[in-house]
Design an enzyme around this catalytic site. Structure first.
Site, PDB file in Angstrom:
ATOM      1  N   LYS A  19      29.131  89.329  27.268  1.00 15.92           N
ATOM      2  CA  LYS A  19      29.139  90.792  28.557  1.00 15.92           C
ATOM      3  C   LYS A  19      29.656  91.958  27.887  1.00 15.92           C
ATOM      4  O   LYS A  19      28.880  92.775  27.409  1.00 15.92           O
ATOM      5  CB  LYS A  19      29.864  90.284  29.142  1.00 15.92           C
ATOM      6  CG  LYS A  19      29.489  89.298  30.339  1.00 15.92           C
ATOM      7  CD  LYS A  19      30.126  89.818  31.539  1.00 15.92           C
ATOM      8  CE  LYS A  19      31.139  90.210  32.029  1.00 15.92           C
ATOM      9  NZ  LYS A  19      32.440  88.866  31.577  1.00 15.92           N
ATOM     10  N   LYS A 226      10.319  81.935  35.942  1.00 22.34           N
ATOM     11  CA  LYS A 226      10.929  81.251  36.755  1.00 22.34           C
ATOM     12  C   LYS A 226      12.471  82.168  37.097  1.00 22.34           C
ATOM     13  O   LYS A 226      13.120  82.183  38.749  1.00 22.34           O
ATOM     14  CB  LYS A 226      11.587  79.764  36.646  1.00 22.34           C
ATOM     15  CG  LYS A 226      12.066  79.070  37.084  1.00 22.34           C
ATOM     16  CD  LYS A 226      12.123  77.291  36.790  1.00 22.34           C
ATOM     17  CE  LYS A 226      12.839  76.725  37.776  1.00 22.34           C
ATOM     18  NZ  LYS A 226      12.609  75.533  37.700  1.00 22.34           N
ATOM     19  N   CYS A 385      50.803  96.454   8.583  1.00 22.79           N
ATOM     20  CA  CYS A 385      52.090  96.260   9.914  1.00 22.79           C
ATOM     21  C   CYS A 385      53.225  95.419   8.984  1.00 22.79           C
ATOM     22  O   CYS A 385      53.855  95.945   8.120  1.00 22.79           O
ATOM     23  CB  CYS A 385      51.373  96.270  11.262  1.00 22.79           C
ATOM     24  SG  CYS A 385      53.130  96.784  11.848  1.00 22.79           S
ATOM     25  N   GLU A 409      63.915  92.220  13.335  1.00 24.57           N
ATOM     26  CA  GLU A 409      63.287  91.512  13.712  1.00 24.57           C
ATOM     27  C   GLU A 409      63.312  90.085  13.382  1.00 24.57           C
ATOM     28  O   GLU A 409      63.334  89.580  14.357  1.00 24.57           O
ATOM     29  CB  GLU A 409      61.947  91.727  13.311  1.00 24.57           C
ATOM     30  CG  GLU A 409      60.573  90.201  14.084  1.00 24.57           C
ATOM     31  CD  GLU A 409      59.756  91.256  14.590  1.00 24.57           C
ATOM     32  OE1 GLU A 409      58.546  90.470  15.350  1.00 24.57           O
ATOM     33  OE2 GLU A 409      59.268  91.802  13.344  1.00 24.57           O
ATOM     34  N   ARG A 466      57.584  98.175  15.993  1.00 27.64           N
ATOM     35  CA  ARG A 466      58.191  98.393  16.752  1.00 27.64           C
ATOM     36  C   ARG A 466      59.721  98.492  15.774  1.00 27.64           C
ATOM     37  O   ARG A 466      60.472  99.533  16.084  1.00 27.64           O
ATOM     38  CB  ARG A 466      59.397  97.408  17.933  1.00 27.64           C
ATOM     39  CG  ARG A 466      59.881  98.055  18.749  1.00 27.64           C
ATOM     40  CD  ARG A 466      60.529  96.578  19.259  1.00 27.64           C
ATOM     41  NE  ARG A 466      59.703  96.811  20.925  1.00 27.64           N
ATOM     42  CZ  ARG A 466      58.520  95.946  21.205  1.00 27.64           C
ATOM     43  NH1 ARG A 466      58.485  94.389  20.694  1.00 27.64           N
ATOM     44  NH2 ARG A 466      57.155  95.706  22.467  1.00 27.64           N
ATOM     45  N   HIS A 511      47.421 100.043  11.136  1.00 25.89           N
ATOM     46  CA  HIS A 511      46.241  99.192  11.663  1.00 25.89           C
ATOM     47  C   HIS A 511      45.447  99.312  10.599  1.00 25.89           C
ATOM     48  O   HIS A 511      43.877  99.960  11.736  1.00 25.89           O
ATOM     49  CB  HIS A 511      46.341  98.101  12.694  1.00 25.89           C
ATOM     50  CG  HIS A 511      47.404  97.781  13.184  1.00 25.89           C
ATOM     51  ND1 HIS A 511      47.408  96.041  12.784  1.00 25.89           N
ATOM     52  CD2 HIS A 511      48.923  97.910  13.677  1.00 25.89           C
ATOM     53  CE1 HIS A 511      48.697  95.437  13.316  1.00 25.89           C
ATOM     54  NE2 HIS A 511      49.783  96.588  13.829  1.00 25.89           N
ATOM     55  N   GLU A 513      42.528  98.234  10.505  1.00 26.31           N
ATOM     56  CA  GLU A 513      40.415  97.430  11.096  1.00 26.31           C
ATOM     57  C   GLU A 513      40.936  98.559  12.397  1.00 26.31           C
ATOM     58  O   GLU A 513      39.598  98.090  12.858  1.00 26.31           O
ATOM     59  CB  GLU A 513      41.788  95.675  11.206  1.00 26.31           C
ATOM     60  CG  GLU A 513      42.821  95.910  12.100  1.00 26.31           C
ATOM     61  CD  GLU A 513      43.915  95.702  11.786  1.00 26.31           C
ATOM     62  OE1 GLU A 513      45.183  95.204  12.617  1.00 26.31           O
ATOM     63  OE2 GLU A 513      44.287  96.553  10.631  1.00 26.31           O
TER      64      GLU A 513
END
Length: 542
Positions: A19, A226, A385, A409, A466, A511, A513
């Site tokens: 879709k 059809k 990143c 992190e 972050r 980013h 991309e």
């Protein structure tokens, strides 16, 4: 008075049949015909946005200029229509219910009992019309998430039905994408699931104007006749959509089936022939024989390409325009951590390495080993990143000899946090919507790989992270051979990091991309692959 036209794209039989690509391709055709196009996704989930969704389950989280976190279909939209979208382009059920409940709490409904019809459906229509108004588009294409018959999407379909009644049938169009399975046992292509899918759509008051028939093989004229007869559409409004080698063939195939003419006739537009020469050129580039280029994508979601969809699209597009055939090698960094010889062998056959973004510590030590290999062996490397943070931590550990160098992190209690929360950030907040998000300005130093790639000193790129580089280590790192070649305008935030004595080892906090387009390779992806091609020309050591 300007009248926006609306095209709703629904799906039937099963999910994942295209879709998003169908909606994007229609958008590409109409834009190529000179119309102003805006696109929107109506997503069934009760999440407010896509920010907390697991990429392994749902595919990548795509980020727009204004920081809206969406699903990957928005990436398709932007790449196909070559337009930057915004928060009006992504609407979830959670967002709809949240806004309605907020209004109810404020008393906006004057004590009325709140119901799906009219309050939820009215809110859906309000979000659609807001998108049309702010974009001032000629045509708005709305993809309804999920499959017809799903309980979770009934309010979106009801809102779409009401839109046709309120806006006028000549201003609203329905395109239904359905799947035709092939029964190998009997050698037959079956139209019955599509017939039943259209029956479900009719049961909620929607008659499709166009049916896009998705299948893995050829659709014969008898199948088109059809479907047309049983689903009450003209035969020319049944658009064959067999599998193709590349999704960039879809707009070309749709236009061969005269979908633009059918849409123009419905909207009472003068039929304008779209200029699809850029699409034909791209497909020709893809299908032309080219020498391969082996590229490692080192991450942790290696069994699901959708988790890094924008990254793989950016790599492939850059390869096509450099006249190379991309050969992607998915490198599992957990296996690299374990010393898996086969995984290392696969990594070492690659001519460039891309380390994508991500969250959490799983596979991190393997990524650090990959970065060390790229630095020591002079392999062109692009870190996105987390990939930028990884190369900085590796450099601190193995060049500056800070053995416990890490990120807050991964180990909040560590002494040497090369990457950390900025002082004005706070832990313990809710996870949703708390990242640094959206397009931010980056100032680039002239004597750098970044400047040679972009050929400009100011760029805007999209963020989703972050943690930031710890400025306390900046001078130490730079003295040892690193260069922070891109910063925020205040110079407080480090945006791009490079290794000076390296053909191309560069990482970005943002980013890139997300801003790569189908007909326009992103400068940094192009630069890392150019460095890999250049390295091929160097004589090998005996």
């Amino acid at each position: 008075m300007h009248q926006t036209k609306y095209i709703f794209v629904t799906g039937g039989v099963l999910s994942g049949i295209g879709k998003g690509i169908t909606a994007s391709s229609i958008g590409a055709i109409l834009k190529a015909a000179g119309y102003k196009v805006f696109m929107q996704k109506l997503e069934r989930y009760l999440n407010i946005d896509a920010g907390t969704m697991n990429p392994f389950r749902h595919g990548e989280v795509f980020v727009l200029d204004d920081g809206t976190e969406t699903d990957l279909d928005l990436g398709h939209y932007e790449r196909f229509i070559d337009e930057s979208l915004n928060r009006y382009s992504f609407v979830t059920s959670g967002m709809i219910y949240y806004d309605v409940i907020q209004r109810e709490r404020k008393g906006d409904y004057l004590g009325r009992d709140i119901q799906v019809i009219p309050h939820i459906t009215d809110m859906v229509k309000e979000k659609i019309r807001e998108g049309a108004a702010q974009s001032k588009c000629d045509v708005m294409i709305i993809e309804v998430g999920g499959t017809v018959g799903d309980m979770e999407g009934t309010h979106f379909l009801e809102a779409a039905r009401q839109m046709r009644r309120e806006e006028g049938a000549q201003n609203v169009m329905f395109v239904h994408v359905s799947y035709l399975p092939y029964m190998e046992v009997t050698g037959e292509l079956k139209t019955k699931p599509t017939q039943q899918s259209v029956m479900l759509l009719r049961s909620v008051g929607i008659q499709p104007d166009i049916i896009v028939a998705r299948t893995e093989g050829r659709i014969e004229r008898e199948h088109i006749e059809k479907i047309a007869m049983y689903c009450d559409v003209l035969p020319e409004a049944v658009i064959p959509a067999p599998n193709v080698k590349t999704i960039y063939e879809v707009p070309i195939n749709f236009e061969k089936a005269h979908i633009g003419e059918i849409i123009s006739k419905h909207f009472d537009w003068k039929n304008k022939k779209p200029d699809l020469k850029p699409w034909k050129k791209l497909v020709q580039l893809i299908n032309t024989e080219k020498p391969p280029l082996d590229i490692a994508l080192a991450g942790k979601y290696t069994s699901l390409e959708d988790a890094y969809l924008s990254v793989t699209r950016a790599i492939k597009t850059a390869c096509y325009y450099l006249h190379r055939r991309p050969v992607l090698h998915w490198i599992d960094t957990e296996k690299i951590e374990e010393g898996d010889k086969e995984e290392w062998k696969r990594l070492k056959q690659c001519q460039a390495i891309v380390v994508p973004g991500g969250f959490g510590k799983r596979g991190v030590e393997g990524k650090i080993q990959v970065a060390r290999y790229a630095r020591e062996q002079k392999i062109p490397y692009l870190g996105l990143c987390l990939g930028a943070q990884i190369m900085t931590i590796e450099f601190a550990r193995n060049v500056l000899k800070i053995k416990d160098a890490t990120s807050e992190e991964f180990d909040p209690s560590a002494k040497n946090l090369i990457v950390h929360f900025m002082p004005d950030q706070h832990e313990g907040r809710s996870k949703g919507g708390t990242l640094r998000l959206g397009a931010q300005e980056c100032r680039i130093s002239k004597d750098s790989h970044a400047y040679r790639a972009y050929k400009k000193t100011v760029v805007w790129e999209r963020h989703r992270h972050r943690y930031e580089f710890n400025n306390a280590y900046k001078s130490l790192l730079e003295k040892a051979g690193m260069l922070f070649s891109g910063t925020s305008p205040s110079r407080e935030l480090m945006e791009i990091v490079e290794i000076k004595q390296h053909p191309f080892m560069l990482g970005t906090q943002f980013h890139p991309e997300f801003t790569a387009r189908s007909h326009r390779p992103h400068p940094l992806f192009k630069a890392v692959l150019e460095a890999a091609i250049e390295r091929e020309k160097m004589p090998t050591k005996k």
